[in-house]
Design a protein around this motif. Structure first.
Motif, PDB file in Angstrom:
ATOM      1  N   TYR A 308      41.249  28.186  42.665  1.00  0.00           N
ATOM      2  CA  TYR A 308      40.831  28.954  43.841  1.00  0.00           C
ATOM      3  C   TYR A 308      41.528  30.298  44.017  1.00  0.00           C
ATOM      4  CZ  TYR A 308      38.862  24.419  45.240  1.00  0.00           C
ATOM      5  OH  TYR A 308      38.176  23.224  45.281  1.00  0.00           O
ATOM      6  N   ALA A 309      42.313  30.764  43.039  1.00  0.00           N
ATOM      7  CA  ALA A 309      43.059  32.005  43.250  1.00  0.00           C
ATOM      8  C   ALA A 309      43.373  32.680  41.921  1.00  0.00           C
ATOM      9  CB  ALA A 309      44.355  31.717  44.010  1.00  0.00           C
ATOM     10  N   LEU A 310      43.762  33.957  42.002  1.00  0.00           N
ATOM     11  CA  LEU A 310      44.206  34.720  40.841  1.00  0.00           C
ATOM     12  C   LEU A 310      45.559  35.387  41.127  1.00  0.00           C
ATOM     13  CD1 LEU A 310      40.891  36.399  39.554  1.00  0.00           C
ATOM     14  CD2 LEU A 310      42.124  34.465  38.557  1.00  0.00           C
ATOM     15  N   GLU A 378      39.796  36.229  35.257  1.00  0.00           N
ATOM     16  CA  GLU A 378      38.545  35.823  35.889  1.00  0.00           C
ATOM     17  C   GLU A 378      38.596  34.350  36.291  1.00  0.00           C
ATOM     18  OE1 GLU A 378      34.959  38.137  33.900  1.00  0.00           O
ATOM     19  OE2 GLU A 378      36.220  37.211  32.361  1.00  0.00           O
ATOM     20  N   TYR A 379      38.008  34.094  37.428  1.00  0.00           N
ATOM     21  CA  TYR A 379      37.798  32.726  37.911  1.00  0.00           C
ATOM     22  C   TYR A 379      36.309  32.641  38.199  1.00  0.00           C
ATOM     23  CZ  TYR A 379      38.680  28.480  40.686  1.00  0.00           C
ATOM     24  OH  TYR A 379      38.706  27.196  41.173  1.00  0.00           O
ATOM     25  N   SER A 406      33.533  33.226  43.227  1.00  0.00           N
ATOM     26  CA  SER A 406      34.169  33.611  41.966  1.00  0.00           C
ATOM     27  C   SER A 406      35.113  34.772  42.245  1.00  0.00           C
ATOM     28  CB  SER A 406      33.126  34.010  40.926  1.00  0.00           C
ATOM     29  OG  SER A 406      32.402  35.153  41.363  1.00  0.00           O
ATOM     30  N   LEU A 407      36.076  34.979  41.331  1.00  0.00           N
ATOM     31  CA  LEU A 407      37.069  36.031  41.499  1.00  0.00           C
ATOM     32  C   LEU A 407      37.278  36.761  40.180  1.00  0.00           C
ATOM     33  CD1 LEU A 407      39.816  33.997  43.418  1.00  0.00           C
ATOM     34  CD2 LEU A 407      38.303  35.716  44.446  1.00  0.00           C
ATOM     35  N   GLY A 420      36.382  39.360  45.122  1.00  0.00           N
ATOM     36  CA  GLY A 420      35.628  38.120  45.213  1.00  0.00           C
ATOM     37  C   GLY A 420      34.142  38.355  45.276  1.00  0.00           C
ATOM     38  N   SER A 421      33.373  37.360  44.809  1.00  0.00           N
ATOM     39  CA  SER A 421      31.913  37.466  44.862  1.00  0.00           C
ATOM     40  C   SER A 421      31.402  37.438  46.300  1.00  0.00           C
ATOM     41  CB  SER A 421      31.282  36.318  44.069  1.00  0.00           C
ATOM     42  OG  SER A 421      31.683  35.060  44.609  1.00  0.00           O
TER      43      SER A 421
END
Length: 488
Positions: A308-310, A378-379, A406-407, A420-421
């Motif tokens: 859930y994070a970057l 990328e997430y 998504s991130l 974030g998307s």
């Protein structure tokens, strides 16, 4: 190195290892880290391209980012459209061997290509049928029926052996590191040494749930806390995120102690691996690389686990390189996991032009004149999804649905920008605020605009892979991944 012998390559992944915790131990001059730091290269600004195992290993193996290789939460498989590092080395007459302790890193998810030997420590006898699920069965007639059905799906003797091993023995002392080293010793001492080898190892110890040996834990625990008390602290990451599990600051201090103890234990096992290479006269002829596939949140940013994070708690990973041209040196330039494959090929003097055209990584070989202007991560999709999280813990607080996005991130030497998307954006001064506590996106609009443009230019520089379909997996694999906290 002997002029007639090619350099071996050992690539070790400390699954879920944060750089700050590993560096903390390096500052204390632990034997394992000292041996690598004193005569090898330490990369102090190495980052992963994704915050969890599947996409991060896919980037490591292909030299490409998740939006190019397509392995992520929306498509849980590394497809064969790209060439992998072991495939390249296999074509250059390397013996290619993998030892994995993480279920994601297996043939089932596309990581077997190029490996002559793939050893999975969760199986006592290597087989296609995997019976760890038996340990999850209910008691009584239902258990008996399911067990009989599973046992006769393949070789009954092999399956029974794996079931008993998975239920009673595998996790008795560690997450596979001891068995990994035993297997490597048997393989290394018995192999035909006429060819160089590529050995990939994934060690799982720092991964939730934390169960370090007691002897490695005492030195890390807060004063007055016993090992038994520490092991009673909840490690339910999803319950904590959903608000059904309460954890205090003291609880997190204890969990961090357990995490550090896991790293301490793993370092001991990697040191033993180094001694094994030395005893077999292979160390001087080996390029030895130790890194992490991602880090871990242990209460930071209101999160546990590595989803859930970057933030850098998930992206900043250790990277130590020893052998060949990598001498005693500390490097602070930006490097990424996608840079490892081209750096290995440069060290081995392997051309492979078609594969190099595939790479998005930049070689960090000491003789290269290239350098990285920025690092990206990328997430691609939330893992677990909101539906899976609801199934696990029930109704979710409204704020949890903010993670349904998504991130993408881009960072320079000073700033990191996360987009974030859902239209969200974050900007952090990494130098002045390494903990990423103060979001500057609303005050430094010029930097946001510049990094946003750089991120778009990077995304437009290659053909992205759009894969968002579910990938099938057998019930046992699904159960084993759930044991690791990966809700499907």
């Amino acid at each position: 190195m002997s002029p007639t012998k090619s350099l071996n390559v050992v690539l070790v992944v400390m699954d879920t290892a944060r750089m700050d915790e590993v560096q903390l131990r390096a500052d204390r001059q632990t034997p394992f880290l000292s041996s690598l730091s004193d005569s090898g290269t330490v990369f102090k600004n190495a980052t992963a391209n994704a915050p969890w195992t599947l996409p991060s290993h896919a980037s490591l193996f292909t030299g490409t980012t998740p939006s190019k290789h397509g392995a992520h939460a929306g498509h849980k498989h590394l497809d064969d459209s790209l060439t992998t590092l072991p495939e390249i080395l296999q074509t250059h007459d390397y013996e290619t061997v993998a030892v994995s302790n993480n279920t994601w890193i297996s043939e089932e998810f596309g990581f077997g290509r190029g490996f002559e030997t793939f050893f999975k420590t969760w199986q006592y006898v290597q087989a296609d049928t995997d019976l760890g699920k038996i340990a999850q069965m209910e008691n009584g007639l239902d258990m008996f029926k399911e067990a009989v059905k599973a046992v006769f799906d393949g070789n009954p003797i092999t399956n029974i052996s794996n079931a008993v091993y998975g239920q009673y023995f595998r996790r008795a002392n560690d997450d596979g590191a001891a068995r990994t080293n035993e297997w490597i010793k048997d393989w290394l001492t018995g192999r035909d040494d006429s060819r160089p080898f590529f050995l990939f190892v994934n060690y799982l110890e720092p991964h939730l749930e934390y169960r370090p040996p007691k002897a490695h834990t005492k030195q890390h625990l807060p004063e007055g806390i016993t090992y038994g008390e520490a092991m009673e602290i909840s490690q339910d990451a999803w319950g904590y995120i959903a608000g059904t599990v309460d954890l205090t600051d003291e609880d997190f201090e204890i969990l961090r102690a357990l995490y550090r103890a896991e790293i301490s234990y793993l370092e001991e096992k990697i040191e033993a691996l180094i001694h094994l290479l030395k005893s077999e006269s292979e160390w001087d002829d080996t390029l030895f690389i130790v890194t992490g596939d991602h880090g871990e949140n242990i209460g930071e940013h209101g999160l546990m686990d590595h989803q859930y994070a970057l933030y850098d708690t998930l992206l900043h990973v250790p990277l130590y390189v020893h052998g060949g041209p990598f001498k005693d040196n500390d490097r602070t330039d930006l490097v990424q996991l996608i840079d490892i494959a081209p750096s290995i090929l440069d060290t081995l003097d392997i051309d492979a032009p078609e594969v190099r055209n595939q790479f998005q990584g930049v070689s960090f070989h000491p003789d290269t004149e290239q350098s990285r202007e920025y690092a990206v991560a990328e997430y691609m999709a939330p893992q677990p999804s909101m539906d899976a999280l609801e199934t696990k813990v029930g109704d979710l607080p409204d704020h949890v649905y903010e993670y349904d996005r998504s991130l993408k991130s881009i960072r320079t030497d000073r700033y990191k920008y996360i987009r974030g998307s859902d239209g969200s954006c974050e900007l952090y001064d990494i130098q002045g605020d390494p903990g990423e506590q103060t979001n500057l996106a609303g005050t430094k609009l010029d930097i946001v605009e510049r990094l946003d443009t750089m991120l778009d230019e990077w995304l437009n520089s290659f053909e992205q892979t759009e894969r968002l379909e579910d990938v099938s997996m057998d019930d046992d694999t699904r159960s084993r991944l759930e044991d690791l906290g990966y809700l499907q």
